[in-house]
Design a protein around this motif. Sequence first.
Motif, PDB file in Angstrom:
ATOM      1  N   GLN A  70       0.920  -1.246  -0.074  1.00 13.19           N
ATOM      2  CA  GLN A  70       0.103  -0.001   0.063  1.00 13.19           C
ATOM      3  C   GLN A  70       0.841   1.024  -0.044  1.00 13.19           C
ATOM      4  N   ILE A  74       0.987   4.113  -2.827  1.00 13.75           N
ATOM      5  CA  ILE A  74       0.813   5.631  -2.500  1.00 13.75           C
ATOM      6  C   ILE A  74       1.816   6.406  -2.868  1.00 13.75           C
ATOM      7  N   GLU A 109      -5.735  12.698  -2.836  1.00 19.11           N
ATOM      8  CA  GLU A 109      -4.599  11.673  -2.518  1.00 19.11           C
ATOM      9  C   GLU A 109      -5.401  10.677  -1.269  1.00 19.11           C
ATOM     10  N   PHE A 113      -6.326   7.034  -0.886  1.00 21.54           N
ATOM     11  CA  PHE A 113      -5.676   5.925   0.300  1.00 21.54           C
ATOM     12  C   PHE A 113      -6.634   5.435   1.216  1.00 21.54           C
ATOM     13  N   PHE A 117      -6.626   1.433   0.857  1.00 18.87           N
ATOM     14  CA  PHE A 117      -6.003   0.702   2.189  1.00 18.87           C
ATOM     15  C   PHE A 117      -7.165   0.235   2.791  1.00 18.87           C
TER      16      PHE A 117
END
Length: 126
Positions: A70, A74, A109, A113, A117
């Motif tokens: 992850q 990212i 972002e 995420f 995630f």
Amino acid sequence: GSRLEDAATKAERSAVVKEALERKLALRGQLRLLKERAEETEEERRERGLREEQEMLRELRRMRERFGQQMDHIQKIRESNERMVEERARSTGRGVETKEEKLRRVFEEIEKFDRDFFTSDQPTKK
């Protein structure tokens, strides 16, 4: 009949002694069995503890691996966003993005995420 009485009390005494010995042996046998069972369960408990510990370590490794993937993902998104911002800045002739653009990019972002995630059980493919 004093001799007869002596013989009878001797016989009784030996019967009592014999019974006591048998009882003692039986108790010793039960005690040994209980001890073996206790040791057996102790060993089983140790084995189960080890199994659980190994499973926890495996799960931790899986989580660490997933988290690492992850984080890589990212990082790639961040780099891609930075490239897009740089390209946009070059194409518009401005060297700096506005506060609104920067905020929008940061929130995008964060949302990406969260989606990647927190909702997926599967690690994101690199």
